[in-house]
Design a protein around this motif. Structure first.
Motif, PDB file in Angstrom:
ATOM      1  N   ASP A   1       0.811  -1.221   0.000  1.00 40.61           N
ATOM      2  CA  ASP A   1       0.000   0.000   0.000  1.00 40.61           C
ATOM      3  C   ASP A   1       0.847   1.276   0.000  1.00 40.61           C
ATOM      4  OD1 ASP A   1      -2.377  -1.576   0.120  1.00 40.61           O
ATOM      5  OD2 ASP A   1      -2.044  -1.840   2.264  1.00 40.61           O
ATOM      6  N   LEU A   2       1.793   1.347  -0.945  1.00 39.56           N
ATOM      7  CA  LEU A   2       2.651   2.530  -1.067  1.00 39.56           C
ATOM      8  C   LEU A   2       2.570   3.106  -2.473  1.00 39.56           C
ATOM      9  CD1 LEU A   2       6.067   1.585   0.595  1.00 39.56           C
ATOM     10  CD2 LEU A   2       4.329   3.115   1.470  1.00 39.56           C
ATOM     11  N   ARG A   3       2.693   4.409  -2.546  1.00 40.43           N
ATOM     12  CA  ARG A   3       2.863   5.102  -3.831  1.00 40.43           C
ATOM     13  C   ARG A   3       4.257   5.720  -3.788  1.00 40.43           C
ATOM     14  NH1 ARG A   3      -0.310   7.758  -7.974  1.00 40.43           N
ATOM     15  NH2 ARG A   3       0.816   9.586  -8.720  1.00 40.43           N
ATOM     16  N   ILE A   4       5.139   5.213  -4.626  1.00 40.94           N
ATOM     17  CA  ILE A   4       6.523   5.649  -4.658  1.00 40.94           C
ATOM     18  C   ILE A   4       6.688   6.491  -5.908  1.00 40.94           C
ATOM     19  CG2 ILE A   4       8.915   4.880  -4.765  1.00 40.94           C
ATOM     20  CD1 ILE A   4       7.723   2.186  -3.495  1.00 40.94           C
ATOM     21  N   GLU A   5       6.891   7.786  -5.725  1.00 43.63           N
ATOM     22  CA  GLU A   5       6.909   8.688  -6.860  1.00 43.63           C
ATOM     23  C   GLU A   5       8.220   9.458  -6.931  1.00 43.63           C
ATOM     24  OE1 GLU A   5       3.962  11.896  -9.033  1.00 43.63           O
ATOM     25  OE2 GLU A   5       3.312  10.875  -7.218  1.00 43.63           O
ATOM     26  N   GLY A   6       8.887   9.345  -8.100  1.00 41.20           N
ATOM     27  CA  GLY A   6      10.098  10.119  -8.352  1.00 41.20           C
ATOM     28  C   GLY A   6      11.305   9.704  -7.530  1.00 41.20           C
ATOM     29  N   GLU A   7      11.298   8.509  -6.995  1.00 41.54           N
ATOM     30  CA  GLU A   7      12.423   8.059  -6.163  1.00 41.54           C
ATOM     31  C   GLU A   7      13.507   7.408  -7.019  1.00 41.54           C
ATOM     32  OE1 GLU A   7      12.768   8.969  -3.205  1.00 41.54           O
ATOM     33  OE2 GLU A   7      10.730   9.440  -2.576  1.00 41.54           O
ATOM     34  N   ASP A   8      14.744   7.556  -6.594  1.00 42.72           N
ATOM     35  CA  ASP A   8      15.878   6.950  -7.267  1.00 42.72           C
ATOM     36  C   ASP A   8      16.332   5.745  -6.458  1.00 42.72           C
ATOM     37  OD1 ASP A   8      18.130   6.260  -8.665  1.00 42.72           O
ATOM     38  OD2 ASP A   8      18.998   8.275  -8.667  1.00 42.72           O
ATOM     39  N   LEU A   9      15.960   4.565  -6.931  1.00 40.93           N
ATOM     40  CA  LEU A   9      16.351   3.322  -6.263  1.00 40.93           C
ATOM     41  C   LEU A   9      17.408   2.571  -7.079  1.00 40.93           C
ATOM     42  CD1 LEU A   9      12.834   2.277  -4.996  1.00 40.93           C
ATOM     43  CD2 LEU A   9      14.821   2.794  -3.577  1.00 40.93           C
ATOM     44  N   GLU A  10      18.160   3.321  -7.872  1.00 39.44           N
ATOM     45  CA  GLU A  10      19.201   2.711  -8.697  1.00 39.44           C
ATOM     46  C   GLU A  10      20.142   1.879  -7.833  1.00 39.44           C
ATOM     47  OE1 GLU A  10      22.982   4.030 -11.464  1.00 39.44           O
ATOM     48  OE2 GLU A  10      21.315   5.435 -11.227  1.00 39.44           O
ATOM     49  N   GLY A  11      20.330   0.620  -8.245  1.00 35.77           N
ATOM     50  CA  GLY A  11      21.260  -0.259  -7.541  1.00 35.77           C
ATOM     51  C   GLY A  11      20.720  -0.875  -6.266  1.00 35.77           C
ATOM     52  N   ALA A  12      19.454  -0.649  -5.943  1.00 37.34           N
ATOM     53  CA  ALA A  12      18.874  -1.252  -4.732  1.00 37.34           C
ATOM     54  C   ALA A  12      18.746  -2.762  -4.913  1.00 37.34           C
ATOM     55  CB  ALA A  12      17.506  -0.642  -4.442  1.00 37.34           C
TER      56      ALA A  12
ATOM     57  N   ASN B   1       0.208  -3.976  -3.863  1.00 30.93           N
ATOM     58  CA  ASN B   1      -0.418  -2.658  -4.007  1.00 30.93           C
ATOM     59  C   ASN B   1       0.614  -1.535  -3.887  1.00 30.93           C
ATOM     60  OD1 ASN B   1      -3.000  -3.885  -4.184  1.00 30.93           O
ATOM     61  ND2 ASN B   1      -3.091  -3.973  -1.952  1.00 30.93           N
ATOM     62  N   VAL B   2       1.723  -1.703  -4.578  1.00 29.38           N
ATOM     63  CA  VAL B   2       2.788  -0.699  -4.577  1.00 29.38           C
ATOM     64  C   VAL B   2       2.869  -0.117  -5.987  1.00 29.38           C
ATOM     65  CG1 VAL B   2       5.254  -0.275  -4.244  1.00 29.38           C
ATOM     66  CG2 VAL B   2       4.053  -1.891  -2.753  1.00 29.38           C
ATOM     67  N   ASP B   3       2.819   1.199  -6.076  1.00 24.84           N
ATOM     68  CA  ASP B   3       2.913   1.886  -7.356  1.00 24.84           C
ATOM     69  C   ASP B   3       4.220   2.660  -7.421  1.00 24.84           C
ATOM     70  OD1 ASP B   3       0.360   0.946  -7.821  1.00 24.84           O
ATOM     71  OD2 ASP B   3      -0.621   2.845  -7.390  1.00 24.84           O
ATOM     72  N   PHE B   4       5.001   2.395  -8.466  1.00 23.51           N
ATOM     73  CA  PHE B   4       6.235   3.116  -8.723  1.00 23.51           C
ATOM     74  C   PHE B   4       5.948   4.076  -9.872  1.00 23.51           C
ATOM     75  CE2 PHE B   4       7.743  -0.760  -6.744  1.00 23.51           C
ATOM     76  CZ  PHE B   4       8.835  -0.353  -5.982  1.00 23.51           C
ATOM     77  N   ILE B   5       5.944   5.366  -9.605  1.00 20.33           N
ATOM     78  CA  ILE B   5       5.637   6.379 -10.597  1.00 20.33           C
ATOM     79  C   ILE B   5       6.895   7.217 -10.858  1.00 20.33           C
ATOM     80  CG2 ILE B   5       4.062   8.265 -11.231  1.00 20.33           C
ATOM     81  CD1 ILE B   5       2.603   5.610 -10.522  1.00 20.33           C
ATOM     82  N   CYS B   6       7.308   7.304 -12.112  1.00 15.30           N
ATOM     83  CA  CYS B   6       8.486   8.106 -12.500  1.00 15.30           C
ATOM     84  C   CYS B   6       9.685   7.819 -11.596  1.00 15.30           C
ATOM     85  CB  CYS B   6       8.150   9.596 -12.491  1.00 15.30           C
ATOM     86  SG  CYS B   6       6.858  10.066 -13.632  1.00 15.30           S
ATOM     87  N   SER B   7       9.943   6.552 -11.345  1.00  9.09           N
ATOM     88  CA  SER B   7      11.041   6.165 -10.460  1.00  9.09           C
ATOM     89  C   SER B   7      12.166   5.510 -11.256  1.00  9.09           C
ATOM     90  CB  SER B   7      10.538   5.197  -9.388  1.00  9.09           C
ATOM     91  OG  SER B   7       9.611   5.847  -8.549  1.00  9.09           O
ATOM     92  N   SER B   8      13.374   5.641 -10.752  1.00 12.91           N
ATOM     93  CA  SER B   8      14.515   4.988 -11.369  1.00 12.91           C
ATOM     94  C   SER B   8      14.810   3.691 -10.621  1.00 12.91           C
ATOM     95  CB  SER B   8      15.756   5.884 -11.330  1.00 12.91           C
ATOM     96  OG  SER B   8      16.856   5.165 -11.857  1.00 12.91           O
ATOM     97  N   LEU B   9      14.720   2.594 -11.364  1.00 11.76           N
ATOM     98  CA  LEU B   9      15.043   1.274 -10.818  1.00 11.76           C
ATOM     99  C   LEU B   9      16.203   0.669 -11.614  1.00 11.76           C
ATOM    100  CD1 LEU B   9      11.314   0.386 -10.452  1.00 11.76           C
ATOM    101  CD2 LEU B   9      12.902   0.514  -8.540  1.00 11.76           C
ATOM    102  N   GLU B  10      17.025   1.540 -12.184  1.00 10.59           N
ATOM    103  CA  GLU B  10      18.182   1.098 -12.963  1.00 10.59           C
ATOM    104  C   GLU B  10      19.103   0.243 -12.098  1.00 10.59           C
ATOM    105  OE1 GLU B  10      20.440   3.673 -15.746  1.00 10.59           O
ATOM    106  OE2 GLU B  10      19.111   5.220 -14.952  1.00 10.59           O
ATOM    107  N   GLN B  11      19.605  -0.815 -12.696  1.00  7.93           N
ATOM    108  CA  GLN B  11      20.578  -1.690 -12.047  1.00  7.93           C
ATOM    109  C   GLN B  11      20.099  -2.224 -10.702  1.00  7.93           C
ATOM    110  OE1 GLN B  11      24.463   0.140 -12.050  1.00  7.93           O
ATOM    111  NE2 GLN B  11      24.229   0.822 -14.155  1.00  7.93           N
ATOM    112  N   THR B  12      18.794  -2.269 -10.541  1.00 11.66           N
ATOM    113  CA  THR B  12      18.216  -2.840  -9.323  1.00 11.66           C
ATOM    114  C   THR B  12      18.124  -4.348  -9.503  1.00 11.66           C
ATOM    115  OG1 THR B  12      16.995  -0.819  -8.869  1.00 11.66           O
ATOM    116  CG2 THR B  12      16.164  -2.798  -7.839  1.00 11.66           C
ATOM    117  N   ARG B  13      18.272  -5.077  -8.419  1.00 10.86           N
ATOM    118  CA  ARG B  13      18.181  -6.540  -8.478  1.00 10.86           C
ATOM    119  C   ARG B  13      16.981  -6.994  -7.660  1.00 10.86           C
ATOM    120  NH1 ARG B  13      21.533 -10.604  -9.924  1.00 10.86           N
ATOM    121  NH2 ARG B  13      21.061 -12.627  -9.002  1.00 10.86           N
ATOM    122  N   PHE B  14      16.120  -7.781  -8.318  1.00  8.87           N
ATOM    123  CA  PHE B  14      14.968  -8.389  -7.666  1.00  8.87           C
ATOM    124  C   PHE B  14      15.165  -9.897  -7.703  1.00  8.87           C
ATOM    125  CE2 PHE B  14      13.402  -4.396  -9.449  1.00  8.87           C
ATOM    126  CZ  PHE B  14      12.680  -3.855  -8.391  1.00  8.87           C
ATOM    127  N   SER B  15      15.315 -10.524  -6.556  1.00 11.69           N
ATOM    128  CA  SER B  15      15.553 -11.961  -6.494  1.00 11.69           C
ATOM    129  C   SER B  15      14.598 -12.586  -5.482  1.00 11.69           C
ATOM    130  CB  SER B  15      17.007 -12.218  -6.102  1.00 11.69           C
ATOM    131  OG  SER B  15      17.259 -13.587  -6.013  1.00 11.69           O
TER     132      SER B  15
END
Length: 182
Positions: free
Chosen positions: A40-51, A60-74
């Motif tokens: 239940d989060l709205r994540i807007e404009g955040e830079d999560l590069e490399g997270a 129910n999580v919305d990522f709006i205009c966010s950077s997820l470059e080089q992020t790893r989801f495992s």
């Protein structure tokens, strides 16, 4: 194993430290989300590069205009999430399960997805350049008005997928199940 419920405040604190880490500040810390339930989060404009997201669940999580470059989801479960105008360049998804997911206007260049499953996924106006989907089940996924170039769908299950008004150029569908796809 019991996952911790991550509150919005805790999430914001982690993202603030991550932004400092990206800037090379001493008190910065790379964002690592492990064994947590984020909801239940709205994540807007955040830079999560490399997270790093590992062994966790997002609902129910919305990522709006966010950077997820080089992020790893495992080993991550996504349920009822929206990614709008977000950047997934060089992002890795491995052993990820998606249910009711919407990608709108996302850049997915050089993204890698392996051993993952999608149920009810829509890619609308997305750009996939030199990306790869290996051993991934994408039953009934919808790609609409998307650009798919130099992308590999190798040994992917694309059963009943719909590719509508897409530009598909020099992409590889080797050993993939395309039964019922159109």
């Amino acid at each position: 194993m019991v996952w911790k419920n991550l509150s919005e405040e805790e999430f914001i604190q982690i993202v603030e430290k991550h932004e400092k880490w990206l800037q090379g500040e001493k008190d910065g810390e790379r964002a690592e989300f492990s064994q947590v339930f984020i909801h239940d989060l709205r994540i807007e404009g955040e830079d999560l590069e490399g997270a790093i997201f590992s062994d966790c669940s997002l609902r129910n999580v919305d990522f709006i205009c966010s950077s997820l470059e080089q992020t790893r989801f495992s080993v991550v479960n996504f349920e009822n999430c929206i990614f709008h105008d977000s950047n997934f360049a060089n992002t890795i998804f491995e052993d990820v399960f998606f249910t009711d997911i919407r990608f709108r206007g996302c850049s997915m260049n050089q993204m890698s997805m392996r051993f993952s499953d999608m149920l009810d996924a829509i890619f609308l106006n997305c750009k996939l350049l030199n990306s790869g989907f290996w051993c991934t089940e994408m039953n009934s996924a919808v790609f609409e008005k998307s650009s798919i170039e130099l992308t590999r769908f190798q040994e992917a299950d694309l059963k009943s997928c719909i590719f509508s008004d897409c530009k598909i150029c020099e992409s590889d569908f080797s050993h993939s199940n395309l039964r019922g796809a159109m």
